[in-house]
Motif scaffolding. Structure first.
Motif, PDB file in Angstrom:
ATOM      1  N   ASN A   1       0.824  -1.215   0.000  1.00 17.27           N
ATOM      2  CA  ASN A   1       0.000   0.000   0.000  1.00 17.27           C
ATOM      3  C   ASN A   1       0.858   1.265   0.000  1.00 17.27           C
ATOM      4  OD1 ASN A   1      -2.388  -1.444  -0.027  1.00 17.27           O
ATOM      5  ND2 ASN A   1      -2.595  -1.471   2.209  1.00 17.27           N
TER       6      ASN A   1
ATOM      7  N   CYS B   1       3.974   1.547  -1.179  1.00 15.60           N
ATOM      8  CA  CYS B   1       4.605   1.682  -2.509  1.00 15.60           C
ATOM      9  C   CYS B   1       3.599   2.204  -3.535  1.00 15.60           C
ATOM     10  CB  CYS B   1       5.166   0.331  -2.960  1.00 15.60           C
ATOM     11  SG  CYS B   1       6.564  -0.233  -1.973  1.00 15.60           S
TER      12      CYS B   1
ATOM     13  N   GLY C   1       0.889   3.922  -2.927  1.00 13.95           N
ATOM     14  CA  GLY C   1       0.581   5.316  -2.611  1.00 13.95           C
ATOM     15  C   GLY C   1       1.676   6.260  -3.075  1.00 13.95           C
ATOM     16  N   SER C   2       2.941   5.839  -2.905  1.00 18.08           N
ATOM     17  CA  SER C   2       4.066   6.666  -3.361  1.00 18.08           C
ATOM     18  C   SER C   2       4.032   6.829  -4.872  1.00 18.08           C
ATOM     19  CB  SER C   2       5.392   6.038  -2.922  1.00 18.08           C
ATOM     20  OG  SER C   2       5.454   5.919  -1.518  1.00 18.08           O
TER      21      SER C   2
ATOM     22  N   VAL D   1       1.376   6.632  -6.836  1.00 15.56           N
ATOM     23  CA  VAL D   1       0.265   7.521  -7.199  1.00 15.56           C
ATOM     24  C   VAL D   1       0.632   8.975  -6.928  1.00 15.56           C
ATOM     25  CG1 VAL D   1      -2.111   8.175  -6.609  1.00 15.56           C
ATOM     26  CG2 VAL D   1      -1.495   5.762  -6.851  1.00 15.56           C
ATOM     27  N   LEU D   2       1.294   9.223  -5.787  1.00 19.50           N
ATOM     28  CA  LEU D   2       1.709  10.584  -5.453  1.00 19.50           C
ATOM     29  C   LEU D   2       2.707  11.129  -6.481  1.00 19.50           C
ATOM     30  CD1 LEU D   2       1.621  12.952  -3.452  1.00 19.50           C
ATOM     31  CD2 LEU D   2       3.496  11.850  -2.194  1.00 19.50           C
ATOM     32  N   ALA D   3       3.675  10.281  -6.888  1.00 20.56           N
ATOM     33  CA  ALA D   3       4.669  10.704  -7.878  1.00 20.56           C
ATOM     34  C   ALA D   3       4.000  11.047  -9.210  1.00 20.56           C
ATOM     35  CB  ALA D   3       5.719   9.621  -8.074  1.00 20.56           C
TER      36      ALA D   3
ATOM     37  N   LEU E   1       0.928  11.996  -9.606  1.00 15.63           N
ATOM     38  CA  LEU E   1       0.162  13.221  -9.408  1.00 15.63           C
ATOM     39  C   LEU E   1       1.055  14.459  -9.484  1.00 15.63           C
ATOM     40  CD1 LEU E   1      -2.548  14.548  -8.708  1.00 15.63           C
ATOM     41  CD2 LEU E   1      -1.978  14.238  -6.283  1.00 15.63           C
ATOM     42  N   VAL E   2       2.224  14.399  -8.814  1.00 16.70           N
ATOM     43  CA  VAL E   2       3.162  15.526  -8.840  1.00 16.70           C
ATOM     44  C   VAL E   2       3.658  15.778 -10.256  1.00 16.70           C
ATOM     45  CG1 VAL E   2       5.418  16.315  -8.077  1.00 16.70           C
ATOM     46  CG2 VAL E   2       3.870  15.239  -6.449  1.00 16.70           C
TER      47      VAL E   2
ATOM     48  N   THR F   1       2.183  15.055 -13.034  1.00 11.55           N
ATOM     49  CA  THR F   1       1.093  15.592 -13.848  1.00 11.55           C
ATOM     50  C   THR F   1       0.905  17.085 -13.598  1.00 11.55           C
ATOM     51  OG1 THR F   1      -0.019  13.445 -13.774  1.00 11.55           O
ATOM     52  CG2 THR F   1      -1.353  15.363 -14.422  1.00 11.55           C
TER      53      THR F   1
END
Length: 553
Positions: free
Chosen positions: A31, A33, A35-36, A38-40, A42-43, A45
């Motif tokens: 979870n 990994c 989440g990281s 998805v965050l990367a 998002l950043v 984008t």
């Protein structure tokens, strides 16, 4: 049975406890990994959406200027016979150049001429718009990749039936200034389908003499041996502006000669632009000495030459349009005159460069007189722009262009090769003698090595321009069986005693001949090199030696 069940359950309890714990740990790591990730995403984008890259057409000159400042800020100014890039090399094409770029590559639109009842056997009328259409289409096809056609004159009759002479203004695509050049050629036209014309053949650069601009009446110096063979460039206006009654309404900054005098041209420009930058920062008129001392490195005699004029090398017309200027001789004359007539002329002498431009910002004196009487390097002009001052003074690189007279020679050389040539820069001179700094240069630029290397990258029998400081004209003879070789000395008539350049510079020099010196040769050689379709450089291409000596790459 109860005992066995009880014992089995007791034995299985630790296994049942370990398994859920390990599974939970794996799930937690997974979870985290995910989440990281998805965050990367998002950043990335958000950055991709909001980031606006610099406009290469607008910001590239700024980046080049910053890089020049960074390189030259702590420069030691070693002896150098190269040419520093000037403003037209750092300023990208103006809107007029961009808007006209399609003219060179796109055939002209239809003229709307009726084709009914035309007689293909009738004599050619060069003023017929169809003749100009044919010439424009031909020029766009042959020269469109190298030059931008700006305007045409109506063609006139040539020397023989079927010939028309046409003249036009153009800009070279490799030159970023707005300056225009002129060409006029002779074309042989023939009738084609739909009552149009086609160009069968065309003459060389400036072969259409009937379309040449009429020479305006001009009084050439009495010592001129013969009338000029070329038409004077009416676009050049480097007359010295008068101050007159405006003298006391202006404020001036005046630099006396310092240790930069008779140094290399790169140091001269670096210091001169510092002075111009201070004048702009203080909103003052800069008092300019047009006399230049050309360093010995540019003179065959090996001696400094103090008899040079700024206008031989640089575009004074563009400079005075960019910067508020007063010529030194006229300034001193008017200063004496107004000082006698009025007590309102105030003077502040500044004896050291350590008085910064920021300290002078609020000074209301009519004249700020910077004096450079100390020993070297304390008396270099560029010291004014060092330290904290560098954050406030911006050198106006865009104000310095090369002389239009020299650029006319460049344009004519390129034009005589129909702008269809490749070039090689062969650096030899003193460097081939210094084996400690350039151990391989001599062998790598030998005639045999040049033939071996150039035949691999440049097609045979093409026009090959060789920009070089090699003093022996016949050094490149082995290349002549492979290429149509062109050297600067093949075009001596362009600065000879019947040329436009010769007579124009004599007029600036009180009727005395001006030598086509080493710096002029390098400037013209370099600019012709830059206009080639393909370019081979000495360093990185011909030799692995470093440009500035061993271990400096």
């Amino acid at each position: 049975m109860k005992n066995s069940n009880r014992s089995g359950a007791t034995a299985g309890d630790p296994v049942e406890k370990v398994a859920p714990l390990s599974q939970k740990a794996v799930k937690v790591v997974a979870n985290v990994c995910f989440g990281s990730f998805v965050l990367a995403v998002l950043v990335f984008t958000i950055v991709a959406i909001t980031y606006q890259p610099p406009d290469p057409w607008l910001d590239s000159p700024k980046a080049l200027i910053k890089s020049l400042d960074a390189v030259l800020a702590n420069a030691t100014f070693r002896t150098d016979d190269s040419v520093l890039r000037t403003g037209e090399d750092l300023t990208f094409a103006l809107a007029v150049g961009n808007s006209s770029s399609d003219i060179a590559t796109t055939p002209p639109p239809s003229t709307g001429i009726s084709t009914s009842g035309c007689d293909s056997d009738s004599p050619l009328n060069c003023s017929d718009p169809r003749a100009l259409d044919a010439i424009r289409r031909f020029n766009a096809r042959i020269f469109g990749r190298s030059i931008v056609f700006l305007s045409y004159d109506t063609p006139v009759t040539g020397s023989n039936p079927g010939e028309c002479d046409a003249a036009w203004r153009f800009r070279n695509r490799h030159e970023k200034s707005w300056r225009r050049y002129r060409d006029y050629r002779r074309f042989h036209l023939a009738s084609a389908e739909n009552c149009s014309y086609e160009v069968d053949s065309a003459g060389k650069f400036r072969s259409g003499v009937n379309a040449a601009p009429k020479s305006s009446p001009r009084r050439w110096p009495p010592s001129s041996r013969a009338p000029p063979a070329q038409i004077p460039d009416a676009d050049i206006n480097d007359t010295i502006p008068e101050l007159g009654s405006d003298f006391q309404r202006r404020r001036y900054i005046y630099y006396t000669r310092g240790g930069d005098y008779c140094k290399g041209m790169n140091q001269y420009l670096w210091s001169f632009l510092c002075a111009l930058g201070e004048a702009q920062y203080l909103n003052r008129t800069f008092v300019m000495d047009l006399n230049i001392c050309l360093a010995a490195t540019y003179n065959p005699s090996g001696r400094d030459d103090e008899g040079k004029d700024f206008r031989y090398y640089f575009d004074f017309e563009h400079l005075k349009e960019s910067i508020s200027l007063a010529e030194e001789t006229k300034f001193l004359r008017d200063w004496r005159r107004w000082e006698r007539a009025s007590s309102k002329i105030t003077l502040r002498k500044v004896p050291t460069y350590k008085v910064t431009p920021m300290q002078l910002k609020e000074d209301r004196s009519t004249i700020i007189w910077r004096q450079f009487d100390g020993p070297e390097p304390e008396n270099y002009w560029y010291r004014v722009c060092e330290g904290r001052s560098a954050k406030f003074i911006q050198r106006p690189w865009q104000a310095i262009w090369k002389s239009k007279r020299l650029m006319n020679i460049v344009s004519e050389i390129a034009g005589k090769m129909d702008w269809d040539y490749d070039a090689v820069h062969v650096v030899r001179g003193d460097k081939v003698m210094n084996k400690e700094l350039w151990p391989n240069l001599d062998a790598d630029t030998s005639p045999e090595a040049l033939v071996k290397k150039l035949t691999k990258v440049i097609g045979k029998q093409k026009n090959l321009y060789i920009a070089t400081n090699e003093p022996f004209y016949n050094y490149f003879d082995k290349l002549r069986s492979h290429y149509k070789v062109h050297l600067l000395d093949d075009y001596k008539e362009m600065w000879g005693n019947t040329s436009e350049w010769y007579n124009e510079t004599m007029a600036l020099h009180n009727g005395l001949p001006v030598e086509f010196d080493g710096y002029m040769r390098v400037a013209v050689d370099t600019e012709v090199l830059y206009r080639a379709k393909n370019r081979v450089e000495t360093f990185n291409n011909l030799t692995m030696d470093c440009k500035d000596g061993i271990n400096t790459c």
